[in-house]
Enzyme design. Structure first.
Site, PDB file in Angstrom:
ATOM      1  N   HIS A  16       0.854  -1.186   0.000  1.00  0.00           N
ATOM      2  CA  HIS A  16       0.000   0.000   0.000  1.00  0.00           C
ATOM      3  C   HIS A  16       0.894   1.242   0.000  1.00  0.00           C
ATOM      4  CE1 HIS A  16      -2.613   3.151   1.632  1.00  0.00           C
ATOM      5  NE2 HIS A  16      -3.636   2.433   1.174  1.00  0.00           N
ATOM      6  N   LYS A  19       2.109   2.467   3.307  1.00  0.00           N
ATOM      7  CA  LYS A  19       3.007   1.516   3.957  1.00  0.00           C
ATOM      8  C   LYS A  19       4.371   1.467   3.267  1.00  0.00           C
ATOM      9  CE  LYS A  19       1.396   0.662   7.486  1.00  0.00           C
ATOM     10  NZ  LYS A  19       2.253   1.004   8.613  1.00  0.00           N
ATOM     11  N   GLU A  44      10.258  11.677   7.042  1.00  0.00           N
ATOM     12  CA  GLU A  44       8.978  11.539   6.347  1.00  0.00           C
ATOM     13  C   GLU A  44       9.241  11.177   4.887  1.00  0.00           C
ATOM     14  OE1 GLU A  44       6.379  11.865   8.194  1.00  0.00           O
ATOM     15  OE2 GLU A  44       7.147  13.000   9.896  1.00  0.00           O
ATOM     16  N   GLU A  57      14.396  15.657   9.738  1.00  0.00           N
ATOM     17  CA  GLU A  57      15.540  16.104  10.515  1.00  0.00           C
ATOM     18  C   GLU A  57      16.316  14.903  11.050  1.00  0.00           C
ATOM     19  OE1 GLU A  57      12.279  18.230   9.936  1.00  0.00           O
ATOM     20  OE2 GLU A  57      12.187  17.043  11.777  1.00  0.00           O
ATOM     21  N   ALA A 244      -0.911   8.425  -4.170  1.00  0.00           N
ATOM     22  CA  ALA A 244       0.290   8.843  -3.446  1.00  0.00           C
ATOM     23  C   ALA A 244       0.287   8.280  -2.024  1.00  0.00           C
ATOM     24  CB  ALA A 244       0.376  10.368  -3.405  1.00  0.00           C
ATOM     25  N   LYS A 250      -1.421   5.632   8.453  1.00  0.00           N
ATOM     26  CA  LYS A 250      -2.146   4.411   8.802  1.00  0.00           C
ATOM     27  C   LYS A 250      -1.954   4.079  10.276  1.00  0.00           C
ATOM     28  CE  LYS A 250      -4.154   3.514   4.926  1.00  0.00           C
ATOM     29  NZ  LYS A 250      -4.198   4.944   4.580  1.00  0.00           N
ATOM     30  N   LYS A 270      10.586   7.598  13.126  1.00  0.00           N
ATOM     31  CA  LYS A 270      11.007   8.285  14.343  1.00  0.00           C
ATOM     32  C   LYS A 270      11.934   7.417  15.185  1.00  0.00           C
ATOM     33  CE  LYS A 270       6.673  10.866  14.506  1.00  0.00           C
ATOM     34  NZ  LYS A 270       5.417  11.106  15.235  1.00  0.00           N
ATOM     35  N   LYS A 274      11.594   9.818  20.481  1.00  0.00           N
ATOM     36  CA  LYS A 274      10.268  10.377  20.231  1.00  0.00           C
ATOM     37  C   LYS A 274       9.230   9.529  20.969  1.00  0.00           C
ATOM     38  CE  LYS A 274      12.508  12.527  16.786  1.00  0.00           C
ATOM     39  NZ  LYS A 274      13.982  12.537  16.715  1.00  0.00           N
TER      40      LYS A 274
END
Length: 391
Positions: A16, A19, A44, A57, A244, A250, A270, A274
């Site tokens: 997906h 994913k 990201e 970052e 996209a 999710k 992360k 975090k």
């Protein structure tokens, strides 16, 4: 709690688009933490038609910081392993762009340990953990079987047993609950990408066979109209070429399928400073051990944090009226911080999170998985004896 009702959860496959993004982001986390266990990563990923874009970052020891070429390599290898070699999205030919940059100094000063200051949380927020006795994995049955159906499709695709399947797919399972227990499936849905021109009747027969193999005996619906396989018809254009994908979209699939509250923070991409990630893992660990210790049949735990502050601001336990005699939520709220230090550093140390262990979490759920070696440590039930003695 209601006794008789229907409940539904969905899952999505490793192919997906969202994913795909999660897996690339976690592959980057593993790359950095594998080089430097104290690395900071917030990665990201966007995927679309023949394009992979990274942003976020990072901070890493200078002498071991991965190069852009190394980051690109793990991103492409992740897509290759999933199985994308399509005209509209190909692991080798998709355009790649990396916009990762250094971590904000303002965030770093709040998170880092210094002098008498303990390591602080990487952000504010609330995190939830959950467990119930509906399956041996102590997960809600609806999300458990939604995951297992898609894992079976992926395994058959990778092994060559179902060469007509392509990577993108979704599932949805609706179960009937009687006296608070799941007893049968009443609606089943799978939409799966497939080879061009593949016969929809054969595809339906194959998926029905998977349902029958995965679900407990006697759970299959008798009504053919209760089973939906590619209800819109053809599903030939899929994956990032069809829609996209973005990291972190999710979060209910990643957790409990809607059976528990969610704090809103995503996990993938992360590092474990975090608390969106690490505190969600420790709350699952604590809730699972409470249920495994038979102190309750159902347990929800919430933690909250402020950025730069080490200790949690609050701890909440809800046993949903399923607790054993003599067990109270208030007592557990006293005991749990005595058994596990709930600071970011305490969580990472207890669960061993500063390791390259995250890519396997990014598809088919972060919870209800089998702990092995350093992986899925939050699924261990090694706190059972201590909980029973304390209560």
């Amino acid at each position: 709690m209601r006794s008789n009702y229907l409940f539904t959860s969905e899952s999505v496959s490793e192919g997906h688009p969202d994913k795909v993004s999660d897996q690339i982001s976690d592959a980057v986390v593993d790359l950095f933490i594998g080089r430097d266990p104290e690395a900071r990563v917030a990665c990201e990923t966007l995927v679309t038609t023949n394009r992979i874009v990274l942003a976020g970052e990072v901070r890493c020891r200078e002498d071991v910081t991965p190069t852009i070429e190394e980051i690109e390599k793990v991103a492409r290898e992740t897509v290759k392993k999933i199985g994308y070699e399509q005209h509209g999205f190909h692991w080798q030919y998709a355009d790649f762009a990396c916009h990762l940059h250094g971590q904000s100094a303002d965030i770093a000063v709040g998170v880092d340990e210094a002098g008498n200051k303990d390591e602080g949380a990487g952000d504010q927020g609330i995190m939830f953990g959950f467990a119930c006795d509906e399956t041996p994995e102590l997960m809600p049955a609806t999300i458990h079987y939604s995951h297992r159906i898609l894992e079976r499709l992926a395994n058959d695709r990778h092994s060559g047993d179902a060469p007509f399947l392509e990577p993108d797919s979704k599932s949805q399972v609706t179960l009937q609950y009687e006296n608070g227990r799941p007893v049968r499936a009443v609606k089943l849905v799978v939409s799966t990408q497939h080879a061009k021109g593949y016969d929809q009747g054969k595809l339906r027969d194959y998926v029905k066979g998977v349902f029958n193999d995965v679900l407990p005996e006697g759970w299959m619906p008798n009504d053919e109209d209760a089973i939906f396989v590619n209800p819109t018809g053809l599903f030939e254009i899929g994956g990032p070429d069809g829609d996209a994908g973005l990291t972190g979209r999710k979060i209910i699939v990643d957790t409990y399928g809607g059976a528990s509250p969610h704090g809103g923070g995503a996990f993938s991409g992360k590092d474990p400073t975090k608390v969106d990630r690490s505190a969600a893992y420790i709350t699952r660990y604590l809730a699972k051990n409470i249920v495994a210790a038979e102190l309750a049949r159902r347990c929800t735990i919430q933690l909250s944090y402020a950025i730069g502050v080490a200790e949690p601001l609050s701890l909440y336990v809800d046993l949903h009226g399923t607790q054993a005699d003599g067990v109270t939520e208030a007592r557990l709220e006293e005991v749990l911080p005595e058994l596990v230090r709930l600071t970011p550093k305490g969580i990472r140390t207890h669960l061993g999170l500063n390791k390259a262990i995250y890519l396997p979490t990014a598809a088919y759920g972060h919870f209800g998985r089998q702990p092995a070696n350093d992986f899925f440590t939050w699924e261990k039930t090694d706190l059972v004896d201590a909980l029973r003695q304390a209560i």
